[in-house]
Enzyme design. Structure first.
Site, PDB file in Angstrom:
ATOM      1  N   HIS A  87      -7.877  -5.340  -0.502  1.00  0.00           N
ATOM      2  CA  HIS A  87      -6.633  -4.562  -0.393  1.00  0.00           C
ATOM      3  C   HIS A  87      -5.497  -5.332   0.269  1.00  0.00           C
ATOM      4  CE1 HIS A  87      -4.222  -0.959  -0.346  1.00  0.00           C
ATOM      5  NE2 HIS A  87      -4.093  -0.997   0.970  1.00  0.00           N
ATOM      6  N   ASP A 114      -9.979  -4.375  -5.110  1.00  0.00           N
ATOM      7  CA  ASP A 114      -9.429  -3.403  -4.162  1.00  0.00           C
ATOM      8  C   ASP A 114     -10.182  -2.081  -4.290  1.00  0.00           C
ATOM      9  OD1 ASP A 114      -7.897  -1.716  -2.582  1.00  0.00           O
ATOM     10  OD2 ASP A 114      -5.986  -2.538  -3.274  1.00  0.00           O
ATOM     11  N   SER A 123       0.828  -1.202   0.000  1.00  0.00           N
ATOM     12  CA  SER A 123       0.000   0.000   0.000  1.00  0.00           C
ATOM     13  C   SER A 123       0.867   1.260   0.000  1.00  0.00           C
ATOM     14  CB  SER A 123      -0.957  -0.040   1.194  1.00  0.00           C
ATOM     15  OG  SER A 123      -1.985   0.914   1.049  1.00  0.00           O
TER      16      SER A 123
END
Length: 311
Positions: free
Chosen positions: A282, A252, A127
């Protein structure tokens, strides 16, 4: 990192079959940073990894991931980034990251401190950490000495399919940049919805109940993260010739898989991989079928470590 080591101890309370070392170190600019190392099963690992966690979280959430790396003789070193996890608690500054320039310097210090002669070293991030990883691949001082880059759901752009995406984008692209010029250290809640991290409700509950997780960031830090991701995707990074693997879940709703694919298509590397994992959310390493995801990272590293060793 190049700073002094303050404390070092073996954490025997973990549910893990490999030695895990926790250390508090001091960065070159005097900041106390919490680190964790998952040691490989032999004295000479086949590869080493420096790992960067995502926004709002911390490295203790990755024990189930890097235990598997260590059992495949891959050493992993990670640290709670500035403003997050134990590092934020120690320094009493949650959400204050210092910006991408400071983060890049921390990555460089980590790479230098953990490098071993004759052993391939990889940089990996999830991320926000994935966005930092890709940025480092494009312009990091030690980028040419990294054997490869692995990114999980990198924050290049935020998902355009998320609920209230338009309202969020106005806040991040218009309001926050203006306010940050006058109130850079004011922190705001980014309101990340836990239900989008995983399809597994058990993992969602763990996220909600984790006392080390927060979703706040200073205005200057938030603007830097958003603008940094846009720079990564908008520039023609022809200098990225190193091996790159980006994994992204097709479902996601936090970061944008299309941006990951676009980045891979732009770079000139002859060894580049993009896998869009069907229906994954995610945090694919905390989603259903996570073993398959984790093994894909391990096998990618092992293959390139072997190629490096045969050069």
């Amino acid at each position: 990192m190049n700073g002094a080591m303050d404390e070092k101890y073996t954490n025997s309370s973990l549910d893990t079959s490999v030695p895990v070392i926790d250390e508090w170190i001091t960065s070159s600019d005097g900041v106390k940073i919490y680190t964790r190392t998952w040691n490989a099963i032999s004295d000479k690992p086949i590869a080493t990894v420096v790992f960067l966690h995502g926004f709002g979280e911390h490295i203790k959430r990755y024990n189930h991931v890097f235990d598997k790396f260590a059992r495949e003789n891959i050493e992993v070193y990670a640290y709670d980034q500035r403003g997050f996890g134990e590092t934020a608690i120690k320094n009493k500054n949650p959400g204050m990251t210092g910006g991408w320039k400071v983060a890049t310097n921390d990555i460089t210090e980590a790479l230098l401190s953990r490098r071993r002669d004759g052993i391939p070293q990889f940089l990996m991030g999830h991320s926000m950490g994935g966005g930092l990883t890709l940025n480092y691949a494009t312009e990091g001082p030690e980028r040419h000495k990294v054997a490869g880059y692995i990114c999980s759901s990198p924050w290049i752009l935020l998902s355009s399919n998320a609920p209230q995406a338009t309202k969020r984008d106005v806040l991040l692209s218009v309001v926050a940049p203006v306010l940050s010029m006058f109130l850079p250290n004011v922190v705001i809640n980014t309101d990340v919805d836990a239900k989008y991290i995983s399809r597994d409700p058990v993992e969602v509950d763990k996220y909600k109940e984790d006392p080390l997780i927060h979703n706040i960031a200073s205005l200057s830090s938030l603007v830097d993260m958003v603008s940094g991701g846009k720079l990564v995707i908008n520039k023609e990074y022809t200098n990225v010739t190193f091996p790159v693997y980006i994994a992204h879940g097709s479902a996601d709703l936090i970061t944008d898989p299309k941006a990951s694919k676009s980045f891979i298509e732009k770079i000139k590397s002859e060894d580049k991989t993009f896998i869009e994992w069907k229906d994954r959310y995610h945090e694919m390493h905390n989603d259903y079928g996570n073993t398959e995801i984790i093994q894909s990272y391990i096998q990618w590293i092992l293959k390139r470590s072997t190629l490096e060793s045969n050069k």
